[in-house]
Design a protein around this motif. Structure first.
Motif, PDB file in Angstrom:
ATOM      1  N   LEU A  53      25.646   6.790  36.102  1.00 27.83           N
ATOM      2  CA  LEU A  53      25.527   7.824  37.129  1.00 27.83           C
ATOM      3  C   LEU A  53      26.782   8.685  37.007  1.00 27.83           C
ATOM      4  CD1 LEU A  53      23.779   8.929  39.391  1.00 27.83           C
ATOM      5  CD2 LEU A  53      24.981   7.449  40.995  1.00 27.83           C
ATOM      6  N   PRO A  54      26.808   9.554  36.000  1.00 25.43           N
ATOM      7  CA  PRO A  54      28.064  10.227  35.641  1.00 25.43           C
ATOM      8  C   PRO A  54      28.564  11.220  36.674  1.00 25.43           C
ATOM      9  CG  PRO A  54      26.219  11.143  34.406  1.00 25.43           C
ATOM     10  CD  PRO A  54      25.695   9.947  35.142  1.00 25.43           C
ATOM     11  N   VAL A  55      27.699  11.679  37.549  1.00 26.36           N
ATOM     12  CA  VAL A  55      28.102  12.698  38.527  1.00 26.36           C
ATOM     13  C   VAL A  55      28.153  12.106  39.926  1.00 26.36           C
ATOM     14  CG1 VAL A  55      27.290  14.656  37.164  1.00 26.36           C
ATOM     15  CG2 VAL A  55      25.694  13.476  38.691  1.00 26.36           C
ATOM     16  N   ILE A  56      28.484  10.829  40.026  1.00 27.16           N
ATOM     17  CA  ILE A  56      28.438  10.170  41.335  1.00 27.16           C
ATOM     18  C   ILE A  56      29.366  10.832  42.341  1.00 27.16           C
ATOM     19  CG2 ILE A  56      30.117   8.409  40.593  1.00 27.16           C
ATOM     20  CD1 ILE A  56      28.660   6.458  42.490  1.00 27.16           C
ATOM     21  N   ARG A  57      30.533  11.272  41.912  1.00 29.40           N
ATOM     22  CA  ARG A  57      31.454  11.892  42.872  1.00 29.40           C
ATOM     23  C   ARG A  57      30.932  13.241  43.336  1.00 29.40           C
ATOM     24  NH1 ARG A  57      35.822   8.681  43.118  1.00 29.40           N
ATOM     25  NH2 ARG A  57      36.273   7.373  41.296  1.00 29.40           N
ATOM     26  N   GLU A  58      30.343  14.011  42.425  1.00 30.08           N
ATOM     27  CA  GLU A  58      29.770  15.291  42.824  1.00 30.08           C
ATOM     28  C   GLU A  58      28.590  15.090  43.767  1.00 30.08           C
ATOM     29  OE1 GLU A  58      31.200  15.943  38.512  1.00 30.08           O
ATOM     30  OE2 GLU A  58      30.591  14.299  39.820  1.00 30.08           O
ATOM     31  N   LEU A  59      27.719  14.137  43.434  1.00 28.29           N
ATOM     32  CA  LEU A  59      26.573  13.883  44.296  1.00 28.29           C
ATOM     33  C   LEU A  59      27.016  13.407  45.675  1.00 28.29           C
ATOM     34  CD1 LEU A  59      24.082  12.072  41.879  1.00 28.29           C
ATOM     35  CD2 LEU A  59      24.102  14.480  42.551  1.00 28.29           C
ATOM     36  N   THR A  60      28.044  12.580  45.714  1.00 25.01           N
ATOM     37  CA  THR A  60      28.518  12.073  47.001  1.00 25.01           C
ATOM     38  C   THR A  60      29.043  13.207  47.872  1.00 25.01           C
ATOM     39  OG1 THR A  60      29.088   9.984  45.933  1.00 25.01           O
ATOM     40  CG2 THR A  60      30.012  10.376  48.111  1.00 25.01           C
ATOM     41  N   ARG A  61      29.775  14.142  47.278  1.00 27.64           N
ATOM     42  CA  ARG A  61      30.253  15.283  48.061  1.00 27.64           C
ATOM     43  C   ARG A  61      29.093  16.145  48.557  1.00 27.64           C
ATOM     44  NH1 ARG A  61      34.688  15.024  44.304  1.00 27.64           N
ATOM     45  NH2 ARG A  61      33.586  16.375  42.833  1.00 27.64           N
ATOM     46  N   GLU A  62      28.072  16.317  47.717  1.00 27.35           N
ATOM     47  CA  GLU A  62      26.916  17.104  48.142  1.00 27.35           C
ATOM     48  C   GLU A  62      26.156  16.397  49.263  1.00 27.35           C
ATOM     49  OE1 GLU A  62      24.504  18.205  44.781  1.00 27.35           O
ATOM     50  OE2 GLU A  62      26.273  18.723  43.582  1.00 27.35           O
ATOM     51  N   LEU A  63      26.035  15.092  49.160  1.00 29.50           N
ATOM     52  CA  LEU A  63      25.394  14.331  50.223  1.00 29.50           C
ATOM     53  C   LEU A  63      26.206  14.399  51.518  1.00 29.50           C
ATOM     54  CD1 LEU A  63      24.291  11.318  48.037  1.00 29.50           C
ATOM     55  CD2 LEU A  63      22.728  12.752  49.376  1.00 29.50           C
ATOM     56  N   GLY A  64      27.520  14.429  51.379  1.00 26.55           N
ATOM     57  CA  GLY A  64      28.360  14.617  52.555  1.00 26.55           C
ATOM     58  C   GLY A  64      28.117  15.971  53.205  1.00 26.55           C
ATOM     59  N   ALA A  65      27.973  17.008  52.376  1.00 26.12           N
ATOM     60  CA  ALA A  65      27.710  18.346  52.910  1.00 26.12           C
ATOM     61  C   ALA A  65      26.357  18.402  53.620  1.00 26.12           C
ATOM     62  CB  ALA A  65      27.762  19.379  51.787  1.00 26.12           C
ATOM     63  N   LEU A  66      25.398  17.573  53.175  1.00 29.51           N
ATOM     64  CA  LEU A  66      24.096  17.511  53.833  1.00 29.51           C
ATOM     65  C   LEU A  66      24.147  16.739  55.148  1.00 29.51           C
ATOM     66  CD1 LEU A  66      21.638  16.734  50.880  1.00 29.51           C
ATOM     67  CD2 LEU A  66      21.820  18.877  52.153  1.00 29.51           C
ATOM     68  N   GLY A  67      25.226  16.011  55.379  1.00 36.19           N
ATOM     69  CA  GLY A  67      25.335  15.181  56.570  1.00 36.19           C
ATOM     70  C   GLY A  67      24.670  13.834  56.417  1.00 36.19           C
ATOM     71  N   ALA A  68      24.432  13.398  55.156  1.00 33.05           N
ATOM     72  CA  ALA A  68      23.687  12.166  54.902  1.00 33.05           C
ATOM     73  C   ALA A  68      24.551  10.920  54.881  1.00 33.05           C
ATOM     74  CB  ALA A  68      22.938  12.288  53.565  1.00 33.05           C
ATOM     75  N   LEU A  69      25.874  11.056  54.953  1.00 32.43           N
ATOM     76  CA  LEU A  69      26.766   9.901  54.852  1.00 32.43           C
ATOM     77  C   LEU A  69      27.231   9.488  56.250  1.00 32.43           C
ATOM     78  CD1 LEU A  69      28.867  11.059  51.774  1.00 32.43           C
ATOM     79  CD2 LEU A  69      26.781   9.668  51.816  1.00 32.43           C
ATOM     80  N   GLY A  70      26.950   8.235  56.605  1.00 30.08           N
ATOM     81  CA  GLY A  70      27.232   7.806  57.980  1.00 30.08           C
ATOM     82  C   GLY A  70      26.390   8.580  58.965  1.00 30.08           C
ATOM     83  N   MET A  71      25.176   8.881  58.576  1.00 33.71           N
ATOM     84  CA  MET A  71      24.331   9.849  59.284  1.00 33.71           C
ATOM     85  C   MET A  71      24.118   9.525  60.766  1.00 33.71           C
ATOM     86  SD  MET A  71      20.764  11.261  57.765  1.00 33.71           S
ATOM     87  CE  MET A  71      19.921  12.688  58.445  1.00 33.71           C
ATOM     88  N   PRO A  72      23.822   8.266  61.145  1.00 28.71           N
ATOM     89  CA  PRO A  72      23.578   8.002  62.576  1.00 28.71           C
ATOM     90  C   PRO A  72      24.860   7.809  63.389  1.00 28.71           C
ATOM     91  CG  PRO A  72      22.440   6.412  61.127  1.00 28.71           C
ATOM     92  CD  PRO A  72      23.483   7.101  60.318  1.00 28.71           C
ATOM     93  N   LEU A  73      26.018   7.761  62.723  1.00 29.25           N
ATOM     94  CA  LEU A  73      27.269   7.526  63.445  1.00 29.25           C
ATOM     95  C   LEU A  73      27.688   8.796  64.174  1.00 29.25           C
ATOM     96  CD1 LEU A  73      29.176   5.518  60.683  1.00 29.25           C
ATOM     97  CD2 LEU A  73      27.684   4.647  62.501  1.00 29.25           C
TER      98      LEU A  73
END
Length: 396
Positions: A53-73
């Protein structure tokens, strides 16, 4: 007054489950579905084949921008979304690949949830905002080489030194995100019981070699964690977590996402099989016109949409604050097991093409073998339900 005309039958939503969602829930679902279609689906077969998963850091930042990380918190940069919105996000991410949903589940429902639920205010302020933004990746270290389903027998230990520091020694394995994590939530035995510790990457004595040669969750970073005399300050311990109930509470939160996510994998396989059955011709007609194929498709649709109904029901209970851990076990046990059955049936409809990475079926089927095991095996969830039904503990 004449009855309203029934809407047309939708083969992809035969029960009209879309009617269960409000406008905001549909918007969340559609946003995540578009992101997955644009960013993951064009590349996922290659990542899976290469085991990376070579772009894991990029994907994680994009998922953060979507609000998907820790979403129900709530607070600390987290979206404060509903449980159903989070479930729909897991559904769409796992329809792309289980590894992507695992990335989000471990980040939000395990690592971030542990800090949010059991951490000090200082720990929350330090770690949660960058984790919610995807700038820091987290992992959750409970499983050990010799202790998976029996975490109470873990060997990783933490001893308190004069002056208040802690020293950790032990091994953890099958840790998603471990090699790329900026912080690890590590569970260890202490004289006070099981405690949780925040271990920043780069701490002397801490390393996270990646586990290779996997035939499942290949587009996911999986690691071993090695703790060799890792010294941590007193402020690294999660103050609200004492006893095995703390990490198990985190697992309940993460298992909820699997209830939804597994149905995403099943949906992807069902839709692939349905499309193939309409187009693939044998004996002068599409194979979807044969009774045996139609029977398979009907059974797949039944299990897929019953599982989605179950996920919706559990999501509404979580939002109402009435969801019990045993009910999450009910959902995890049923939905993952049935998702695997859907994938295997889809493979038979596709015939030899079912094993090709040109189609998503075999990739989902092999990924779900890991999902079936992690965060509680079939046997463990059966025993959870057995105890709830009979009142008798049969774990030992």
């Amino acid at each position: 007054m004449p009855a309203a005309a029934a809407p047309p039958f939708d083969p992809l939503d035969p029960l009209g489950l879309d009617d269960l969602l409000d406008a905001e829930e549909r918007a969340v679902r559609d946003t995540v579905r578009r992101w997955a279609a644009e960013r993951v689906q064009p590349e996922i077969a290659g990542w899976y084949e290469r085991g990376e998963l070579p772009v894991i850091r990029e994907l994680t930042r994009e998922l953060g921008a979507l609000g998907a990380l820790g979403m129900p918190l709530r607070g600390y940069g987290c979206a404060g979304a509903s449980a159903v919105q989070y479930g729909l996000t897991c559904l769409e991410l796992e329809a792309a690949d289980s590894g992507i949903r695992s990335l989000v589940s471990v980040q939000g429902s395990l690592a971030m949830y542990a800090v949010h639920r059991y951490g000090s205010e200082e720990q929350k302020e330090r770690w949660l905002p960058p984790m919610a933004a995807g700038e820091v990746i987290g992992c959750f270290a409970l499983t050990e080489p010799d202790h998976g389903s029996d975490p109470g027998s873990m060997r990783t230990r933490a001893r308190r030194e004069p002056g208040g520091d802690w020293v950790l020694d032990g091994r953890k394995t099958w840790i998603t995100n471990g090699s790329v994590a900026g912080v690890a939530v590590v569970w260890a035995r202490t004289d006070e019981g099981v405690r949780g510790f925040l271990v920043p990457a780069g701490t002397p004595g801490f390393s996270a070699p990646e586990i290779r040669h996997k035939w499942s969750l290949r587009a996911s970073v999986t690691s071993e964690l090695v703790l060799d005399g890792v010294r941590l300050p007193a402020g690294a311990v999660l103050p609200g977590a004492t006893g095995l109930g703390a990490p198990l509470g985190c697992l309940t939160h993460a298992r909820y996402g699997i209830v939804w996510g597994s149905m995403g994998a099943a949906r992807s396989c069902f839709e692939s099989a349905l499309g193939y059955a309409r187009e693939r011709e044998q004996f002068g007609r599409p194979i979807g016109g044969f009774q045996l194929t139609q029977a398979k498709l009907a059974d797949m649709a039944l299990e897929l949409h019953k599982g989605l109904l179950l996920a919706h029901h559990l999501g509404r209970r979580m939002d109402a604050g009435t969801l019990r851990p045993e009910q999450v076990s009910f959902g995890k046990l049923n939905n993952v097991r049935e998702a695997i059955a859907v994938c295997r049936t889809a493979r038979t409809i596709l015939g030899a093409n079912g094993i090709s990475l040109e189609y998503p079926v075999m990739r989902h089927a092999t990924n779900l073998e890991s999902v079936l095991t992690y965060e509680g095996t079939v046997e463990m969830h059966q025993l959870v339900l057995g105890k709830a039904l009979t009142g008798i503990d049969a774990f030992r």
